[in-house]
Design a protein around this motif. Structure first.
Motif, PDB file in Angstrom:
ATOM      1  N   SER A  78      40.560   9.998  87.486  1.00  9.91           N
ATOM      2  CA  SER A  78      41.257   9.940  88.448  1.00  9.91           C
ATOM      3  C   SER A  78      41.336   8.416  89.707  1.00  9.91           C
ATOM      4  O   SER A  78      42.079   8.522  90.233  1.00  9.91           O
ATOM      5  N   ALA A  79      40.421   7.877  88.855  1.00 10.33           N
ATOM      6  CA  ALA A  79      40.324   6.549  89.854  1.00 10.33           C
ATOM      7  C   ALA A  79      40.690   5.664  88.556  1.00 10.33           C
ATOM      8  O   ALA A  79      40.841   4.357  89.404  1.00 10.33           O
ATOM      9  N   VAL A  80      40.494   6.255  87.145  1.00  8.22           N
ATOM     10  CA  VAL A  80      40.678   4.092  86.234  1.00  8.22           C
ATOM     11  C   VAL A  80      41.639   5.199  85.857  1.00  8.22           C
ATOM     12  O   VAL A  80      42.094   6.003  85.038  1.00  8.22           O
ATOM     13  N   CYS A 109      22.729  12.172  80.574  1.00  5.34           N
ATOM     14  CA  CYS A 109      24.153  12.852  80.446  1.00  5.34           C
ATOM     15  C   CYS A 109      24.076  14.606  80.341  1.00  5.34           C
ATOM     16  O   CYS A 109      23.412  15.028  79.512  1.00  5.34           O
ATOM     17  N   VAL A 110      24.938  15.103  81.423  1.00  5.61           N
ATOM     18  CA  VAL A 110      24.433  16.376  81.902  1.00  5.61           C
ATOM     19  C   VAL A 110      25.691  16.893  80.662  1.00  5.61           C
ATOM     20  O   VAL A 110      26.932  16.365  80.653  1.00  5.61           O
ATOM     21  N   VAL A 182      30.619   6.528  81.074  1.00  3.63           N
ATOM     22  CA  VAL A 182      31.968   6.339  81.421  1.00  3.63           C
ATOM     23  C   VAL A 182      33.349   6.437  80.977  1.00  3.63           C
ATOM     24  O   VAL A 182      34.536   6.778  81.590  1.00  3.63           O
ATOM     25  N   GLN A 183      32.925   5.319  79.363  1.00  4.72           N
ATOM     26  CA  GLN A 183      34.195   4.734  78.944  1.00  4.72           C
ATOM     27  C   GLN A 183      34.189   6.383  78.258  1.00  4.72           C
ATOM     28  O   GLN A 183      35.936   6.645  77.874  1.00  4.72           O
ATOM     29  N   GLY A 184      33.806   6.841  78.196  1.00  8.66           N
ATOM     30  CA  GLY A 184      33.590   8.325  77.187  1.00  8.66           C
ATOM     31  C   GLY A 184      34.596   9.852  78.057  1.00  8.66           C
ATOM     32  O   GLY A 184      35.216  10.117  77.727  1.00  8.66           O
ATOM     33  N   TRP A 185      33.953   9.325  79.386  1.00  6.80           N
ATOM     34  CA  TRP A 185      33.725  10.654  80.376  1.00  6.80           C
ATOM     35  C   TRP A 185      35.566  10.054  80.860  1.00  6.80           C
ATOM     36  O   TRP A 185      36.616  10.973  81.239  1.00  6.80           O
ATOM     37  N   LEU A 186      36.367   8.768  80.800  1.00  9.74           N
ATOM     38  CA  LEU A 186      37.796   8.065  81.003  1.00  9.74           C
ATOM     39  C   LEU A 186      38.616   8.954  79.737  1.00  9.74           C
ATOM     40  O   LEU A 186      40.199   9.705  79.780  1.00  9.74           O
ATOM     41  N   THR A 188      38.448  11.502  77.606  1.00  9.82           N
ATOM     42  CA  THR A 188      37.957  12.782  76.699  1.00  9.82           C
ATOM     43  C   THR A 188      36.782  13.209  78.777  1.00  9.82           C
ATOM     44  O   THR A 188      36.149  13.278  78.606  1.00  9.82           O
ATOM     45  N   SER A 189      38.234  13.212  79.721  1.00 15.44           N
ATOM     46  CA  SER A 189      37.981  13.854  81.166  1.00 15.44           C
ATOM     47  C   SER A 189      37.509  15.302  81.222  1.00 15.44           C
ATOM     48  O   SER A 189      36.154  15.479  81.671  1.00 15.44           O
ATOM     49  N   SER A 190      37.562  16.266  79.579  1.00 13.03           N
ATOM     50  CA  SER A 190      36.748  17.641  79.425  1.00 13.03           C
ATOM     51  C   SER A 190      35.587  17.492  79.688  1.00 13.03           C
ATOM     52  O   SER A 190      34.375  18.562  79.776  1.00 13.03           O
ATOM     53  N   MET A 191      34.143  16.222  78.880  1.00 15.14           N
ATOM     54  CA  MET A 191      33.353  15.558  78.840  1.00 15.14           C
ATOM     55  C   MET A 191      32.718  15.286  80.006  1.00 15.14           C
ATOM     56  O   MET A 191      31.379  15.267  79.731  1.00 15.14           O
ATOM     57  N   ASN A 192      33.316  14.731  80.962  1.00 13.54           N
ATOM     58  CA  ASN A 192      32.475  14.983  82.311  1.00 13.54           C
ATOM     59  C   ASN A 192      32.117  15.939  83.053  1.00 13.54           C
ATOM     60  O   ASN A 192      32.937  16.321  84.079  1.00 13.54           O
ATOM     61  N   PHE A 193      30.725  15.875  82.668  1.00 14.29           N
ATOM     62  CA  PHE A 193      29.752  16.550  84.216  1.00 14.29           C
ATOM     63  C   PHE A 193      28.810  16.089  84.568  1.00 14.29           C
ATOM     64  O   PHE A 193      27.827  16.701  84.967  1.00 14.29           O
TER      65      PHE A 193
END
Length: 588
Positions: A78-80, A109-110, A182-186, A188-193
């Protein structure tokens, strides 16, 4: 979340990243992101302790040997902007309680989703409180809804970053692996824990207290600073919400034509619109852009018949500075305009008992709107229908009829042309048809003393006759009146003898003398209605009868006969507040 240029931070209330710097044609945007969840995993065999809504979370080992692990998560997507490249990442946390010495607090990483409930521990919060629904605990990812695979949380063994934490203060975690996280979470946002924070779990009394996102003091809350390069593309098109405007004449204030918008592959990109010179900018000068509205400038006139299409050249520039230019075309809608009188109608004179037939001249009326047809009608100027003796054929635009002597009068006829536009508009003109009697065609049909048929009996009627008499006369000082008078010139045969002579002028003079007040030398008699007109005529005839009976009286004869007829042909004069005495001096 905060947005900032390098070296300058400012808080904004949304989660949308915005470009703040452009260096060497490569955009570097910096965004400060607030945590969306944080809590503590309290080592507890029952897994029923948490502190989801507390002011703090913990990492390390307590004096009693119980492990504490912090959890924190940030909403990167939502921010990048999508497809952005992450350049650097740093996590800022504030330690508000610690033990003597220093220990490394590491990030990992969780690997599974976890929750933050409404539990809120009392006091210093080090012991936690009963877990609420949805809270993350030592055993549960979400209390009452799902377990960790491993007690104490599921997380990656490799350390993402670590920093040495000692006394109370602000600490920062930053590393290439955090950039990868952070690049991975951007991507694939579903993997951002988020991350789990581990302190020195090998020694008692190593736990540190970190201020959470719920802390009342805003500056001490967790902040993740991300520097990234947006994957920006130029806008590809420009559109206008309306492509037409009605023709107008000299508008008094700006008129909005429509709203501009840009097509851009970059979702949520902002754009600035401007009028741009170049091919297709022929009409830029009569427009302005206010925000995203294209407006017609005040004082502008648009005419469909003169220019049916306007062309403007507009650019749309995105936040990075990339732009697209497009020519937009605006149709000038044809508003209905009224017909135009091209040839004024001529007045006419007709004698009772004779036929009248005439058509309106071709092109009497025109219409500026191409394709409009005109319907022509006729009526009396007061709105009444035409008299029974007169008809008007709308298809041939022809008047015809035959008045009788008893129809002798003045008829003001209005001819109206109405167009076929919506709404229909019209234009009109009025002509005068004068019907005189066959027995005295050169005598005014309304009042024989009113030579110029203006509704008044005044000295000007005498002057009109004088001007006629000053023209070359026959040898007997009389002008034979033949044919028909011309409307607007004069009905000179006051006494009805078929000639224009000084006697006709004398009858008007006598009438004026007899009816003028003692204090005035001129009387104005206006015939405002048929009844008043008839009364005046009857009174005049009675006086004339009496005058005829006294014709042997020398004084009356002098009143009726000019003593100096040869001098009646002196230079013509124009009436302008002329007194009756001046009229008499000129005539005799």
């Amino acid at each position: 979340m905060f947005f900032r240029k390098q070296g300058n931070t400012k808080r904004l209330g949304s989660r949308r990243a915005f470009v703040e710097a452009l260096e060497d044609r490569c955009l570097l945007a910096t965004v400060d992101i607030a945590a969306v969840a944080d809590t503590t995993l309290y080592e507890d065999l029952a897994g029923a302790i948490s502190n989801g809504a507390g002011d703090h979370f913990f990492a390390g080992r307590t004096r009693q040997g119980e492990i504490r692990r912090g959890l924190v998560r940030f909403d990167i997507a939502s921010a990048v902007p999508q497809n952005a490249t992450i350049n650097s990442v740093s996590l800022q946390l504030h330690v508000s309680r610690s033990r003597p010495g220093s220990d490394t607090v590491s990030l990992h990483c969780v690997l599974a989703a976890w929750g933050e409930g409404n539990s809120n521990a009392p006091g210093a919060e080090g012991s936690g409180t009963a877990a609420a629904e949805g809270d993350a605990t030592w055993l549960d990812r979400m209390f009452g809804a799902g377990k960790w695979d491993q007690a104490g949380g599921d997380f990656a063994a490799p350390t993402s970053a670590g920093t040495s934490v000692g006394s109370i203060g602000d600490y920062t975690w930053s590393s290439p692996q955090m950039v990868n996280d952070v690049q991975g979470w951007l991507d694939t946002s579903s993997m951002n824990f988020g991350w789990i924070l581990k302190g020195n779990e090998g020694s008692n009394s190593s736990a540190v207290r970190i201020d959470s996102r719920e802390n009342a003091t805003i500056p001490v809350r967790p902040v993740l600073t991300v520097v990234f390069t947006p994957d920006n593309e130029a806008p590809t098109d420009i559109s206008l919400s309306s492509s037409s405007i009605s023709e107008v004449a000299d508008v008094t204030q700006p008129v909005t034509v429509g709203t501009l918008s840009a097509v851009d592959p970059d979702t949520n990109d902002s754009h600035t619109f401007a009028l741009t010179s170049g091919p297709g900018s022929a009409n830029n000068a009569v427009f302005q852009i206010v925000g995203d509205e294209l407006q017609l400038l005040a004082g502008t006139s648009l005419d469909h018949e003169t220019e049916s299409t306007l062309s403007v050249r507009i650019s749309a520039t995105d936040a990075v500075g990339l732009s697209v230019v497009k020519n937009l075309f605006i149709a000038v809608d044809d508003a209905n305009e009224p017909p135009v009188l091209e040839t004024p109608l001529a007045d006419r004179v007709v004698v009772g008992g004779t036929d009248i037939a005439f058509a309106l001249p071709p092109g009497t009326f025109s219409d500026p709107d191409a394709g409009d047809t005109l319907t022509v009608s006729a009526e009396l100027a007061n709105g009444s229908p035409l008299p029974n003796w007169l008809t008007f054929d709308t298809s041939s635009k022809t008047f015809s009829g035959q008045p009788a002597d008893e129809d002798a009068a003045i008829y003001d006829v209005t001819v109206t042309a109405t167009d076929s536009g919506q709404p229909g508009l019209d234009s009109s003109d009025t002509m005068r048809i004068i019907v005189s009697k066959s027995t005295a065609p050169w005598q005014s049909p309304v009042n024989r003393l009113d030579v110029n048929i203006d509704g008044f009996v005044v000295p000007i009627d005498v002057l009109v006759l004088i001007n006629e008499l000053n023209a070359p006369l026959h040898s007997d000082d009389r002008r034979a009146l033949v044919g028909l008078p011309t409307a607007g010139v004069g009905f000179f045969d006051v006494n009805g003898d078929g000639f224009a002579t000084a006697l006709d002028a004398l009858q008007i003079i006598n009438f004026l003398n007899e009816n003028a007040p003692e204090s005035e030398s001129v009387i104005v008699v206006q015939y405002g209605s048929d009844i008043e007109r008839q009364l005046a005529i009857d009174e005049r005839r009675a006086r004339e009868t009496s005058a005829a009976e006294q014709s042997s009286d020398p004084k009356h004869f002098m009143d009726a006969t000019p003593t100096k007829p040869s001098e009646a042909r002196r230079t013509q004069r124009t009436y302008n507040d002329v007194s009756l005495d001046e009229v008499l001096d000129e005539l005799f």
